[in-house]
Enzyme design. Structure first.
Site, PDB file in Angstrom:
ATOM      1  N   HIS A   1       5.409  -5.188  -2.598  1.00  0.00           N
ATOM      2  CA  HIS A   1       5.082  -3.974  -3.345  1.00  0.00           C
ATOM      3  C   HIS A   1       5.464  -4.097  -4.822  1.00  0.00           C
ATOM      4  CE1 HIS A   1       4.083  -0.923  -0.188  1.00  0.00           C
ATOM      5  NE2 HIS A   1       4.737  -1.770   0.591  1.00  0.00           N
TER       6      HIS A   1
ATOM      7  N   CYS B   1       0.464  -4.633   0.474  1.00  0.00           N
ATOM      8  CA  CYS B   1       1.022  -4.352   1.798  1.00  0.00           C
ATOM      9  C   CYS B   1      -0.103  -4.046   2.792  1.00  0.00           C
ATOM     10  CB  CYS B   1       2.052  -3.230   1.726  1.00  0.00           C
ATOM     11  SG  CYS B   1       3.129  -3.157   3.191  1.00  0.00           S
TER      12      CYS B   1
END
Length: 306
Positions: A228, A114
């Site tokens: 994620h 991310c």
């Protein structure tokens, strides 16, 4: 903030012998500011790396050059995690040290999730202007849309150096198990201008805006995911009403995806051999943290005083 009793008493719950650290890859995770007094690392990132067979140490967000250099000298790689901070000088210095090692023939491995993916993208481009914001991609599980390069990549193709026979391309094309939690990202058109930046997969946000979901460096051991994977196994989310705050997919496909990605990353890092020196003073996360906070967005978070 709730701190563990052992931490308050100054007692470590885990004591690792030097042999236990030199026998496996040791990966640094850069902590982020939590408030004006503490930095933090969510426990899910530590558990994620351990799932791949690594031990973890902390790279402070506020580290000076000497501390960054000591940590790089004693680790096989760095994972830059998700979060909110702007790219700090210690991350820039660590990236420069890592690429110097790579140029010298040491396959020191870098990974980003991310925000960490975005940091690595900016570092590879040597520019912050490759980052775009305004994506509607919070709490969004997606199947990946692979590029041809992604199908043949080191990261996802078991015939190009992976240690598994799992067909990750099919698994991630057919199952929406990658959790996105971002409003900024890398536009695929902009990504094409970054030297040696191989786009492996893309996606679109809820408004149809495209973004890069994963990349690897063309030749260096540098890897990034906008999504994620650490959450699929270790974060469930929730609030006081037990309403899910993070819809990570915990089915067999989501768990397998996370395991395969981190196994690949750790095995890449292991190629550097033993780098950790117990006499260096670099401590594993379990020994160096100053308490654990329990919460919702992250079920457990390791804390350090700045």
């Amino acid at each position: 903030m709730k701190l563990s009793l052992l931490a308050l008493l100054g007692v470590s719950s885990v004591t690792a012998s030097p042999d236990s650290l030199t026998a496996v890859p040791v990966i640094a995770i850069m902590s982020h500011p939590y408030n004006s007094t503490h930095e933090f690392i969510p426990a899910s990132y530590v558990k994620y790396l351990e799932m791949g067979g690594a031990r973890t140490v902390r790279l402070p967000f506020t580290a000076d050059d000497a501390e960054v250099e000591k940590i790089v000298d004693n680790t096989n790689g760095i994972l830059f995690m998700g979060g909110k901070p702007t790219l700090p000088e210690p991350a820039i210095h660590a990236y420069a040290l890592a690429t110097d090692l790579q140029d010298g023939g040491t396959p020191y491995t870098l990974g980003g999730t991310c925000l960490g993916f975005q940091w690595l993208s900016m570092l590879m481009a040597n520019s912050t202007e490759v980052l775009s914001c305004g994506f509607d991609s919070e709490d969004l599980n997606l199947a990946l849309e692979f590029t041809d390069a992604g199908k043949a990549s080191r990261t996802y193709n078991p015939d190009t150096g992976k240690y598994s026979s799992v067909d990750m391309v099919s698994l991630l094309t057919d199952n929406a198990v990658t959790l996105n939690m971002h409003t900024c990202g890398i536009d695929p058109v902009v990504a094409a201008t970054i030297p040696d930046y191989t786009v492996l997969a893309t996606n679109m946000d809820r408004a149809g805006l495209p973004f890069v979901s994963g990349f690897e460096h063309a030749t260096r051991p540098i890897y990034g995911t906008q999504f994620h994977p650490e959450k699929n196994n270790f974060e469930y989310g929730g609030d006081s009403a037990d309403v899910a705050a993070e819809p990570a997919v915990h089915d067999e496909n989501g768990l397998r995806m996370a395991f395969e990605l981190i196994s690949f990353f750790v095995r890449e890092a292991a190629k550097t051999g033993t780098r950790y020196d117990a006499a260096s003073g670099v401590e594993i996360v379990y020994e160096s943290n100053e308490g654990i906070e329990k919460g919702d967005a992250h079920e457990e978070t390791y804390m350090w005083k700045m």
